[in-house]
Design a protein around this motif. Structure first.
Motif: not given
Lengths: 140, 438
Positions: A1-15, A63-77
Motif C-alpha cells: 500500500m505504501f512506497v518506501n523512501q529513504i531520506a539522507v541528511f546532507l551537509e552543505n559541503r562540496k561533493g 557515514g550518512f545520517t539516514v532514515t526511511s519512511s512510508e509514502l503514498i505513491g499514485i499513478e495518473v495519466e
C-alpha cells in the motif's frame, strides 16, 4: 500500500551528493527517483531505490545520517492537468501535503506522484473513492 | 607494599599528614636550592631560604613554577641529579614545538608505580585483574605509567598501547580483560567500533571497569561511556611535569579524586591574584612534588581548574579529594567576554541524546570587533525525520540549550557522522582563529 523512501541528511559541503551517488553505485543499487530539499545550511535528499534496505545500511556504513519512511505513491495519466486534478481532489478532501515529487514513465505514458500527506488515512480514502491507482513498492 | 594490603598513608589524620608533608617539603626545598640553578635564582629573588621552610604551611612563601620554566630549561637544566642517576625520560609536546622533558631516577619509577598501583587498588583492581593498557606508549607518560603500576599490583598487564582498534577488541575479548586504561574519547571510539567491527554481543567481553584520563571529561561523558561499554569508568589524574598518571584517582565511590598527597602536595589558588582560595572554592590546581628526585617540582601551576571536597569520603580514605577537572585555564575560551569551557558544550550534547554524537568542534574567529562562535555537531546515524523542519527543530533545541548553559549564543552547524576527527590520544576540539595572522 505504501512506497518506501529513504531520506539522507546532507551537509552543505562540496561533493556530498556525489558521495551519496557513489555509495549507491559501489553497492550496485539502482536509483528510481530522487529529489533534494535544501536550506542555506543543509539539505535532505529523498530517494527511492530498487533496494532501500541495502541502501540504508550502505549509506550508514559510509557515514550518512539516514532514515526511511512510508509514502503514498499514485499513478495518473501523463497529460496536461493530470497532477492538478489529483491535487484538487485531495485538497477538497482536506488533505495537507507536506511534500511531493513526481516522475514520468514515458513508455507507458503514465506519471508517478510520490507524496507525503499529513493525514494518511484521509488521503487513502480520497484516493480509493476516486479510483486513483495506488502504487506499491513492487510495481514502482 | 603487598598486593592487597592497606597503605597507611591513605588513612592518616590531617595532623599526621601535615607532619609528613612538612618534613618532606623541607627536604625537597633544600635539595632544589642546592642543585638547580633556576630554583636558587627564583628563591633568592623572593628572599626565601630553605631554612624558612619548616612546615607545610610555609609552602606559600615559595615561588611558582610554570610550564615556560620547564620548556626554557630544555633538555636537562631542571634535573636535580646527575644524568647517571636518571633511568628514564618522558616528554610532552607543546604547541610551540619545544618539548618539556622530565627525568626519573630508579626510586622515582618505583614511587610512580606504587602510586599507580594505589590508584588501581582504589578502583577495585588486584593481582587477579587483566589490565589492557591502551594509553599510548612512548614519550607520553600514560602508557608506561599505567603499565608499571599494573605490574606492581601484580595484574596481568596487556600493553596494547593506543590504535589498531580491531586488535584491541579481539585481545580484550580473548584475554578476558576486566580493566581498560585509555582516554575517555578513545573509550567512546572503542564502543563505536565494537558494533562496527562485528563485536555486537557484549557478553563476549569480561570488561568491568575503565581507568580514564589525560583529557578533561564531564560527568555526562562518564555516564555515556558506562552505558555504552557497560562498565564503571574511573577518573585518573596526572601530568608529566609532576609524574604522569597516578597523581590522583577516584575510588569506587566515584565521588571526587583522592590526591596522593603524601607525595604530591595540592593547593588551589586564584589564577589572577595567585592567593589560595577558601577551602571548597574552585581555582587553579598547584602541585608540589614532595619525594621526587629526578625533577622535583615546586608549586607547579597546572592550569587545571578544580576545587577540593571538604567532607570525608565514604570509602574511609582520608586522602584529600578534588572534584573532577572542570576545564583548563588555557582551554578556557573567552568569547564575547564570557568564559566558556569545552566540558560545558560536551554536557549539553550528551543531554541531547543519540540524535547527535558527543563529538564536536568549536570554531572561534573574529569578524571586525565581534567574536564569532560556531559549534559543529555530528548527527547520529538515524535521521530524526524526513523533513526540513525536524532538523531545524533539533538545531534550535541545541542552540537554546547552549545559550542557557554557556550564557552566550553559538551558531550550531550539523555535520555528518564521523566527519569530526576521532583522537586516539588527546582530543583537539578547539580551533581559535582570533590570534592567527591572516
Amino acid at each position: 500500500m505504501f512506497v518506501n523512501q529513504i531520506a539522507v541528511f546532507l551537509e552543505n559541503r562540496k561533493g556530498r551528493v556525489g558521495d551519496f551517488a557513489r555509495v549507491l553505485a559501489d553497492n550496485n543499487i539502482d536509483l528510481v527517483s530522487m529529489s533534494i530539499a535544501d536550506t542555506k545550511e543543509f539539505g535532505i535528499l529523498r530517494a527511492i531505490t530498487r533496494d532501500n534496505a541495502l541502501a540504508v545500511k550502505a549509506l550508514r556504513d559510509a557515514g550518512f545520517t539516514v532514515t526511511s519512511s512510508e509514502l503514498i505513491g499514485i499513478e495518473v495519466e501523463d497529460v496536461a492537468g493530470g497532477l492538478s486534478a489529483v491535487l484538487q481532489l485531495l485538497d477538497d478532501g482536506g488533505v495537507d501535503i507536506e511534500y511531493l515529487y513526481s516522475y514520468a514513465r514515458t513508455e507507458a505514458n503514465r506519471a508517478i506522484i510520490i507524496l507525503k500527506a499529513n493525514n494518511v488515512d484521509v488521503a487513502l480514502s480520497v484516493i480509493a473513492k476516486n479510483n486513483i491507482k495506488i502504487l506499491e513498492n513492487s510495481i514502482i | 607494599m603487598c598486593n592487597n594490603c592497606i597503605d597507611k598513608m591513605e588513612y592518616l589524620s590531617r595532623d599526621e599528614m601535615k607532619l609528613v608533608q612538612g618534613e618532606r617539603l623541607a627536604k625537597v626545598v633544600k635539595k632544589v636550592y642546592d642543585n638547580v640553578a633556576i630554583y636558587r635564582k627564583k628563591m633568592d629573588e623572593c628572599g626565601v631560604r630553605p631554612c624558612d621552610i619548616k612546615s607545610i604551611d610555609d609552602i606559600t612563601k615559595l615561588p611558582f613554577t610554570i610550564k615556560h620554566d620547564l620548556r626554557e630549561s630544555y633538555p636537562f637544566d631542571f634535573f636535580s641529579v646527575p644524568k647517571s642517576e636518571i633511568v628514564r625520560v618522558h616528554a610532552s609536546s607543546g604547541t610551540t614545538g619545544k618539548l618539556t622533558v622530565v627525568g626519573y631516577t630508579k626510586s622515582d619509577i618505583d614511587m610512580w608505580a606504587e602510586m599507580v598501583a594505589r590508584c588501581m587498588r582504589m578502583v577495585g583492581c588486584d593481582n587477579n585483574s587483566v589490565v589492557q593498557d591502551s594509553f599510548g606508549y612512548g614519550l607520553f607518560t600514560g602508557g608506561l605509567g599505567m603499565h608499571y603500576g599494573s605490574e606492581k599490583l601484580g595484574s596481568m598487564t596487556v600493553p596494547t598501547s593506543s590504535g589498531n582498534t580491531l586488535r584491541q577488541l579481539q585481545l580484550m575479548r580473548d584475554f578476558e580483560a576486566d580493566t581498560i586504561c585509555c582516554t575517555p574519547s578513545y573509550a567512546i571510539f572503542l564502543a563505536e567500533s565494537m558494533s562496527k567491527e562485528g563485536f555486537s554481543d557484549r557478553s563476549e567481553f569480561k570488561l568491568k571497569r575503565g581507568i580514564m584520563g589525560a583529557e578533561p571529561w564531564s560527568e555526562e561523558m562518564r555516564r555515556d561511556i558506562e552505558h555504552r561499554l557497560q562498565i564503571k569508568a574511573f577518573d585518573i589524574y596526572g601530568l608529566s611535569e609532576i609524574m604522569g598518571p597516578g597523581v590522583a584517582c577516584e575510588c569506587e565511590a566515584q565521588d571526587g579524586l583522592h590526591f596522593n598527597e603524601d607525595n604530591f602536595y595540592p593547593e588551589i589558588i586564584d589564577p589572577d591574584t595567585l592567593e589560595p582560595v577558601e577551602l571548597g572554592e574552585s581555582g587553579e590546581l598547584v602541585i608540589t612534588t614532595l619525594t621526587k628526585e629526578g625533577i622535583p617540582i615546586i608549586r607547579y601551576r597546572t592550569r587545571d581548574i578544580t576545587s577540593f571536597k571538604t567532607e570525608q569520603c565514604s570509602c574511609g580514605r582520608t586522602l584529600i579529594r578534588m572534584n573532577r577537572i572542570f576545564g583548563r585555564s588555557d582551554d578556557m575560551l573567552i568569547i564575547r567576554g564570557v568564559n566558556v569551557f569545552p566540558s560545558q558544550i560536551e554536557s549539553v550534547l550528551l543531554n541531547i541524546g543519540d540524535r547527535v554524537t558527543p563529538h564536536y568542534q568549536i570554531l572561534v574567529d573574529r569578524v571586525g570587533a565581534l567574536d564569532t562562535f560556531e559549534i559543529q555537531v555530528e548527527m547520529g546515524e538515524n535521521l530524526i525525520g524526513d523533513n526540513i523542519s525536524a532538523i531545524q527543530q533539533l538545531k534550535k533545541e541545541i542552540e537554546h540549550d547552549m545559550t542557557s548553559n554557556l550564557g552566550i549564543s553559538a551558531k550550531i552547524t550539523l555535520v555528518n557522522p564521523n566527519t569530526i576527527a576521532r583522537s586516539e590520544g588527546k582530543a583537539k576540539r578547539i580551533i581559535d582563529l582570533r590570534n592567527v595572522v591572516k
